[in-house]
Write a protein that holds these residues in place. Structure first.
Motif, PDB file in Angstrom:
ATOM      1  N   SER A  11       6.696  43.675 -32.608  1.00  0.00           N
ATOM      2  CA  SER A  11       8.268  43.238 -33.071  1.00  0.00           C
ATOM      3  C   SER A  11       8.597  42.389 -31.822  1.00  0.00           C
ATOM      4  CB  SER A  11       9.131  44.584 -33.200  1.00  0.00           C
ATOM      5  OG  SER A  11       9.071  45.145 -31.547  1.00  0.00           O
ATOM      6  N   ALA A  12       9.672  41.649 -32.023  1.00  0.00           N
ATOM      7  CA  ALA A  12      10.360  40.700 -31.148  1.00  0.00           C
ATOM      8  C   ALA A  12      11.661  40.330 -31.506  1.00  0.00           C
ATOM      9  CB  ALA A  12       9.374  39.517 -31.036  1.00  0.00           C
ATOM     10  N   PRO A  13      12.599  40.124 -30.346  1.00  0.00           N
ATOM     11  CA  PRO A  13      13.924  39.990 -30.600  1.00  0.00           C
ATOM     12  C   PRO A  13      14.266  38.766 -31.737  1.00  0.00           C
ATOM     13  CG  PRO A  13      13.647  40.311 -28.500  1.00  0.00           C
ATOM     14  CD  PRO A  13      12.324  40.007 -28.883  1.00  0.00           C
ATOM     15  N   GLY A  14      14.908  39.153 -32.654  1.00  0.00           N
ATOM     16  CA  GLY A  14      15.380  37.934 -33.774  1.00  0.00           C
ATOM     17  C   GLY A  14      14.105  37.683 -34.752  1.00  0.00           C
ATOM     18  N   ALA A  15      13.244  38.561 -34.893  1.00  0.00           N
ATOM     19  CA  ALA A  15      11.923  38.420 -35.697  1.00  0.00           C
ATOM     20  C   ALA A  15      11.911  39.809 -36.397  1.00  0.00           C
ATOM     21  CB  ALA A  15      10.705  37.980 -34.914  1.00  0.00           C
ATOM     22  N   PRO A  16      11.512  39.858 -37.508  1.00  0.00           N
ATOM     23  CA  PRO A  16      11.168  41.077 -38.403  1.00  0.00           C
ATOM     24  C   PRO A  16       9.872  41.599 -37.755  1.00  0.00           C
ATOM     25  CG  PRO A  16      10.791  39.189 -39.842  1.00  0.00           C
ATOM     26  CD  PRO A  16      11.473  38.624 -38.620  1.00  0.00           C
TER      27      PRO A  16
END
Length: 375
Positions: A11-16
């Motif tokens: 996971s990463a900020p702003g991404a599913p």
């Protein structure tokens, strides 16, 4: 061996979040020695933080720490008998004896090494002219001293003391080789001022020589003064004694970290102990009077707020550590280069020292990379 399956979530900020399948097949073959013999596997990295042999078992020729309770005798006795009878615990190691008082500080230190330091069964000699004391500027009431042995090669103890506006928690330990450390943590229970002084009174007949805190090895001076100036002095320890009996006092706090040495020192230098250096008035002094060399470490006045604490740690290395074997040790002749054994023998040496970063040992801490040449 077999097939192992699982999932990895990424996971990463702003991404599913993405879930990835994982399949791991473990083969039938077993890697010898965990792969340590194949440098490309980098298996030796696991050795860097190895805890192998980090235990409390003695290593020859050191002997287990023997613990004997010592009772307090209230009746009148001679000074020598009083020293034998006074309270605490007696800890015995190879050639040396440490007697603890009820405050957890050494009240007697004895050495049984012979003058030539070839045996450790000679007549015991007292190093101290009086007990070691730690004065915090407040009258203290000490609780009982508790002691235990985590293993044959180590004993540890603790005690607590209380006074007006302060608490003192003392912890100590002695190892079989002669490493003795005491950590005294002073806590203020109300806003107060303290002035801490550690006194180590050594018999003048024992303290013939000295070294440290700016002094090279020499005859022990009658008086000496030293103050903390770590950036230029890089010092924290002082030894005094003679070849067969001595002690090194090293001053530390809870933030102590061993410095790097030689040309790497400036990358990790000595840290000034916040407690012993005080607010700039701390230092060490040596004075001689009536057959006693009194080594004192002092903090100077310290203002402590309620709940604030300072750790006054000191280490005593009790020297010497083990008997000498002149017939063996003085027969070793070293050769510091990579040549044939015949050339080394012709030179008169019998020990070859193969330094790293030179053939056939080109890589620091990894001789396996040059195993073919070393074989």
């Amino acid at each position: 061996p077999g097939l192992y399956e699982g999932e990895i979530a990424v996971s990463a900020p702003g991404a599913p979040e993405r879930v990835l399948p994982l399949r791991l097949t473990v083969g039938q073959d077993v890697v010898a020695d965990g792969g340590a013999g194949e440098p490309w596997r980098l298996a030796r990295l696991g050795w860097l933080d190895s805890a192998l042999a980090q235990d409390d078992e003695p290593v020859a020729p050191f002997t287990p720490v023997e613990v004997t309770p010592v009772e307090i005798t209230p009746v009148e006795v001679t000074p020598d008998e009083a020293a034998d009878a006074a309270g605490g615990h007696r800890l015995t190691i190879l050639g040396r004896t440490v007697e603890l008082g009820p405050d957890g500080l050494p009240r007697r230190l004895l050495s049984a090494f012979t003058p030539a330091v070839t045996r450790a069964d000679g007549p015991p000699r007292d190093l101290l002219a009086a007990p070691v004391t730690l004065d915090v500027g407040h009258r203290l009431e000490h609780g009982p001293l508790s002691l235990d042995r985590p293993g044959p090669a180590r004993a540890r103890w603790s005690s607590r003391a209380a006074g007006r506006d302060v608490l003192l928690h003392t912890e100590g330990e002695l190892e079989a080789d002669g490493f003795l450390v005491v950590r005294a943590t002073l806590e203020a229970t109300a806003d107060t001022e303290v002035d801490v002084t550690l006194d180590v009174p050594v018999r003048e007949e024992i303290a013939r020589y000295a070294m440290g805190l700016g002094l090279t090895g020499r005859a022990c001076p009658a008086a000496y003064d030293w103050n903390w100036d770590t950036p230029t002095r890089n010092q924290d320890a002082f030894w005094l004694g003679d070849p067969a009996a001595g002690l090194q006092l090293s001053l530390r706090d809870e933030h102590y970290a061993r410095p790097l040495n030689t040309n790497y020192y400036r990358e990790k230098p000595l840290r000034t102990p916040h407690s012993w250096a005080g607010d700039g008035a701390g230092g060490v002094r040596l004075r001689t009077s009536e057959g006693v060399r009194r080594l004192s470490a002092f903090s100077g006045p310290l203002a402590l707020r309620a709940g604030e604490s300072r750790c006054f740690e000191f280490r005593l290395l009790l020297t010497p550590f083990k008997p000498l074997d002149p017939a063996r040790q003085l027969s070793e002749r070293y050769f510091h280069a990579y040549v044939s054994p015949a050339e080394i023998a012709e030179y008169g040496a019998n020990v070859a020292n193969l330094h790293h970063a030179t053939p056939p040992n080109p890589y620091i801490n990894d001789p396996l990379l040059g195993a073919d040449a070393l074989h």
